[in-house]
Design an enzyme around this catalytic site. Structure first.
Site, short mmCIF file in Angstrom:
data_model
loop_
_atom_site.label_atom_id
_atom_site.label_comp_id
_atom_site.label_asym_id
_atom_site.label_seq_id
_atom_site.Cartn_x
_atom_site.Cartn_y
_atom_site.Cartn_z
N HIS A 197 47.69 -43.98 9.38
CA HIS A 197 48.39 -45.08 8.70
C HIS A 197 49.71 -45.39 9.38
O HIS A 197 50.39 -44.53 9.93
CB HIS A 197 48.54 -44.82 7.20
CG HIS A 197 49.39 -43.67 6.78
ND1 HIS A 197 50.76 -43.75 6.68
CD2 HIS A 197 49.07 -42.41 6.39
CE1 HIS A 197 51.25 -42.60 6.24
NE2 HIS A 197 50.25 -41.77 6.07
N HIS A 201 57.97 -36.46 4.04
CA HIS A 201 58.83 -37.20 3.10
C HIS A 201 60.21 -36.54 2.99
O HIS A 201 60.89 -36.70 1.98
CB HIS A 201 58.19 -37.31 1.71
CG HIS A 201 56.92 -38.08 1.69
ND1 HIS A 201 56.38 -38.60 0.52
CD2 HIS A 201 56.06 -38.44 2.67
CE1 HIS A 201 55.24 -39.23 0.80
NE2 HIS A 201 55.04 -39.14 2.10
N GLU A 205 49.83 -46.99 3.26
CA GLU A 205 49.20 -45.84 2.61
C GLU A 205 50.13 -45.22 1.59
O GLU A 205 49.69 -44.69 0.57
CB GLU A 205 48.81 -44.80 3.67
CG GLU A 205 47.98 -43.63 3.16
CD GLU A 205 48.81 -42.43 2.69
OE1 GLU A 205 48.23 -41.47 2.14
OE2 GLU A 205 50.05 -42.46 2.88
N ASP A 207 52.56 -46.88 8.08
CA ASP A 207 53.82 -46.84 7.35
C ASP A 207 54.35 -45.42 7.19
O ASP A 207 53.60 -44.44 7.28
CB ASP A 207 53.67 -47.50 5.98
CG ASP A 207 52.64 -46.81 5.09
OD1 ASP A 207 51.59 -46.38 5.61
OD2 ASP A 207 52.87 -46.70 3.88
N ASP A 232 54.27 -38.29 9.50
CA ASP A 232 53.38 -38.83 8.46
C ASP A 232 53.48 -40.35 8.52
O ASP A 232 54.31 -40.92 7.82
CB ASP A 232 53.82 -38.28 7.11
CG ASP A 232 53.01 -38.80 5.94
OD1 ASP A 232 51.94 -39.39 6.18
OD2 ASP A 232 53.45 -38.62 4.79
#
Length: 413
Positions: free
Chosen positions: A80, A382, A175, A82, A141
């Protein structure tokens, strides 16, 4: 271009997802995602892939044509575009050679990746590790996935002796806010037989199980009144909501659960004495447990309405995604077996992990494309402490190549 340079180049593009634009139905929710998709489309063109399609939504697909005369199943790989909205600063990636102890990310701001807080760091002594300067996410990520997939394509192109069928790749937007790109993805026209996402987790981890997930919105309607004459008239919807929350099963919240334990997550409470809206997430690994949780909330709302009067409580229940395990049973379990062999060929011990979250593969599997998840090698998603050991990134790409190789060896006809 080597895999590290490729990854770092991708991190320079800010692809932070925008929750505001996403809520407005805009996809991609941020301009950086389209910018990255255009760069990837150009790279895929340079590599000689076919059927390269970049849509207005930033969904990008391409095909590496088969080099075999045999009929070989078509395998796909997904990443993904984003990155999470937890941090939206530009990424300044740096490579450190880790010899143990803490890693000083930013001496000026005294931001330190501490081994005491992240003990898994000790596994990566004497390895190069990619980190940030502590002011942003790294974006592994899921840009580590994109780099691993693109690098695997270059290996196949540079080594035509590796037999393979058609190999599909897809890079999806947004995502990080409800798997929006996967939900918009047309599985039928894509033409793959099975696939893998690369998203999350340290080297060796493998996901073939995740939540059954639901969204719940409960509206409480009260009766406002001036406090000077409120006795017997005021019905405070805020207090209704708090009483409702107090009746949820104790201990069944994210902060009290782990492993395969499900939960009710009170996410948002907004209102006044006249009207209050409560938003919740429901999660459970088993279909039965998930249905019981949704039924419990519906019953609780009905009972509260009987207590507080007609129209005092309304509830909306919606399914978000299913456990990918539901789609990887019986004849559809072969992607798991192929991955096990690919891990073993790279001397990687597979650690099957129940993902306490969702990922694009859950939606893709629900649409009919069996799609478990391979590691990227990164840690602390994150977070400003996100890091990516270089050998783990390389290992993820090697696993992709061996999945393709094993598919040809064992399923070609």
């Amino acid at each position: 271009m080597n895999i590290v340079d490729r990854f770092i180049n991708y991190t320079k593009i800010n692809t932070t997802t925008s929750r505001e634009n996403g809520a407005a139905g805009i996809m991609p929710s941020s301009l950086g995602q389209m910018q990255l998709a255009k760069i990837l489309a150009a790279e895929l063109t340079q590599l000689g892939l076919h059927d390269i399609i970049l849509r207005d939504s930033a969904i990008l697909t391409a095909t590496l044509p088969s080099n075999s005369l045999r009929a070989i199943p078509t395998v796909a790989f997904f990443g993904h575009l984003d990155t999470s909205a937890e941090q939206n600063n530009d990424t300044h990636a740096q490579i450190v050679h880790y010899t143990g102890g803490d890693i000083v990310l930013n001496p000026t701001l005294n931001i330190i990746l501490k081994q005491a807080e992240f003990p898994e760091l000790s596994q990566y002594q004497n390895q190069d590790i990619i980190v940030t300067d502590g002011t942003s996410l790294l974006g592994a990520d899921d840009k580590a996935a994109i780099a691993a997939i693109m690098h695997a394509l270059t290996i196949l192109i540079d080594n035509p002796d590796i037999e393979h069928g058609d190999v599909k790749v897809a890079f999806l937007p947004d995502e990080e806010q409800g798997l929006r790109g996967a939900k918009a993805f047309d599985v039928d026209s894509f033409g793959a037989d099975f696939g893998y996402t690369l998203d999350c987790c340290g080297i060796g981890e493998f996901v073939d199980e995740n939540w059954n997930a639901g969204d719940v919105v409960i509206t409480f309607i009260g009766q406002s009144a001036h406090p000077m004459s409120a006795k017997g008239k005021l019905k405070n919807s805020l207090l209704m909501a708090h009483k409702f929350i107090a009746m949820l099963p104790p201990g069944e919240a994210p902060e009290y659960t782990d492993g395969r334990e499900g939960y009710y997550w009170v996410k948002d409470l907004n209102g006044n004495s006249a009207k209050t809206v409560l938003k919740m997430d429901v999660r459970d690994f088993t279909q039965q447990g998930y249905q019981q949780r949704m039924k419990y909330l519906a019953t609780l709302a009905t009972n509260c309405q009987a207590l507080w009067g007609d129209a005092a409580v309304t509830i909306t229940l919606a399914d978000r995604y299913q456990n990918v395990a539901n789609s990887l049973q019986g004849d559809a379990s072969f992607p798991i077996e192929i991955a096990k062999q690919a891990y073993a060929r790279n001397h990687i011990k597979m650690k099957t992990t129940p993902m306490r979250g969702g990922y694009d593969g859950a939606v893709l599997s629900q649409k009919g494309l069996p799609c478990p998840n391979i590691f990227t090698g990164a840690h602390n998603f994150h977070s400003i402490y996100e890091y990516l050991p270089v050998p783990s990134l390389q290992a993820a790409s090697n696993v992709v190549v061996d999945v393709i190789r094993i598919t040809a060896e064992q399923y070609g006809k």
